[in-house]
Design an enzyme around this catalytic site. Structure first.
Site, PDB file in Angstrom:
ATOM      1  N   ALA A  96       0.937  -1.055   0.156  1.00 28.80           N
ATOM      2  CA  ALA A  96       0.074   0.175  -0.049  1.00 28.80           C
ATOM      3  C   ALA A  96       0.896   1.410   0.098  1.00 28.80           C
ATOM      4  CB  ALA A  96      -1.089   0.122   1.490  1.00 28.80           C
ATOM      5  N   GLY A 139       0.640  -4.897   1.085  1.00 29.26           N
ATOM      6  CA  GLY A 139      -0.584  -4.861   0.219  1.00 29.26           C
ATOM      7  C   GLY A 139      -0.382  -5.737  -1.114  1.00 29.26           C
ATOM      8  N   GLU A 142      -0.601  -9.273  -0.581  1.00 28.35           N
ATOM      9  CA  GLU A 142      -1.965  -9.472  -0.233  1.00 28.35           C
ATOM     10  C   GLU A 142      -2.968  -9.459  -1.749  1.00 28.35           C
ATOM     11  OE1 GLU A 142      -2.284  -6.163   2.643  1.00 28.35           O
ATOM     12  OE2 GLU A 142      -2.904  -7.773   4.146  1.00 28.35           O
ATOM     13  N   GLU A 162       4.740  -5.106   7.288  1.00 31.23           N
ATOM     14  CA  GLU A 162       3.946  -4.050   8.123  1.00 31.23           C
ATOM     15  C   GLU A 162       4.176  -3.718   9.234  1.00 31.23           C
ATOM     16  OE1 GLU A 162       2.492  -6.476   6.120  1.00 31.23           O
ATOM     17  OE2 GLU A 162       0.914  -5.446   4.820  1.00 31.23           O
TER      18      GLU A 162
END
Ligand code: HXC
Length: 288
Positions: A96, A139, A142, A162
């Protein structure tokens, strides 16, 4: 960064054909952060390439919104039988967008349901294949795990770093990674932020195949073409049945499978598939 993304989105809406900046997808929507094409000899594989190279394909809000729009188009397109998502040789996606998240507050995240639109990949009914080269982190990992099949290039690296940023995965990382690789390795990755390479990911069951860097996208497209030759209707049923294994108990999953299996007998394509076998000819599915 958010302001720049907003500005570019406005510009994209106003100047949809500006060459070199916004790519067209047939006569449909234009995109700033992704390239969207049809691939395969029959042009039946939808292809989405993340295209934010300077940020290693960091997943800003605008990029995720564009992926969703492209997926909506492919989902509605009767020609398309499978979808491939890829990045660049250096990065599938480095996570992200940290710069976009840096100053967000809890109130904004919770109140605005931050990341609520991130799971579109996991709700597409057509099969989605991730072709991963380079970094698939946070992300990015993911996003790959929301796909149905993951192919990796030899230099791919997967990780959920993260924890090193003082946060935790927020788009299914703790759940899908654990289901894919088991508790011990998932815990190790999530708690240390350490990455695994393509071979380790293959051994752990996160990816199904590893290819040379320059072959992985073509192989993913070939896989998509193979899937797209089958009945699209039956492929969706098969996908739904396999996905049931992640949500249901064994007996409930087996019941779902049996019902879907029975349902194939209400279709033209089941009849066609078995008749073609008996008549020793190729199938001619019509997706009904
Ligand atoms: C924003 C990013 C970024 C990210 C890289 N960049 N990752 N920008 N968000 N996630 C930007 C860098 O700021 C830099 O731009 C440019 O991309 C190149 O990155 P470098 O760090 O200079 O490249 P390199 O030295 O090759 O290192 C590559 C890397 C490193 C190891 C992948 O960039 C890295 O650690 N990135 C962060 C990975 C990460 O923590 N991901 C998880 C994010 S959190 P500038 O302009 O500054 O030079 C997350 C939460 C998910 O994903 C929650 C649910 C979705």
């Amino acid at each position: 960064m958010a302001a720049v993304c907003r500005m570019l989105r406005l510009a994209a809406a106003r100047y949809p054909c500006r060459p070199g900046v916004f790519r067209q997808f047939s006569a449909g929507p234009s995109f700033q952060y992704i390239l969207v094409e049809r691939k395969g000899q029959s042009q039946n594989v939808g292809f989405i390439q993340l295209n934010r190279p300077k940020a290693l394909n960091a997943l800003c809000d605008g990029l995720m919104t564009e992926i969703n729009r492209a997926l909506d188009s492919f989902e509605a397109d009767p020609q398309i039988g499978a979808i491939v998502i890829t990045g660049s040789e250096k990065a599938f996606a480095a996570g992200a967008d940290i710069k976009e998240m840096q100053n967000r507050t809890f109130q904004e995240c919770y109140g605005g349901s931050f990341l609520a639109h991130w799971n579109r990949v996991s709700t597409v009914r057509k099969p989605v294949i991730a072709a991963v080269n380079g970094y698939a982190l946070g992300g990015g990992c993911e996003l790959a795990m929301m796909c149905d099949i993951i192919y990796a290039g030899e230099k791919a690296q997967f990780g959920q770093p993260e924890i090193l940023l003082g946060t935790i995965p927020g788009a299914g990382g703790t759940q899908r990674l654990t289901r894919a690789v088991g508790k011990s390795l998932a815990m190790e990755m999530v708690l240390t932020g350490d990455r695994i390479n393509a071979q380790e990911a293959k051994e752990a069951g996160l990816v199904s195949r590893v290819y040379p860097v320059d072959k992985v996208v073509d192989e993913a497209i070939t896989c998509g073409e193979k899937i797209a030759q089958n009945s699209k209707l039956i492929v969706s049923m098969a996908k739904e049945a396999v996905n049931g294994a992640f949500e249901l108990s064994l007996s409930e999953g087996n019941r779902l499978e049996k019902r879907l299996f029975h349902s194939t007998f209400a279709t033209d394509d089941r009849k066609e598939g078995m008749t073609a076998f008996v008549e020793k000819r190729k199938t001619n599915f019509n997706d009904h």
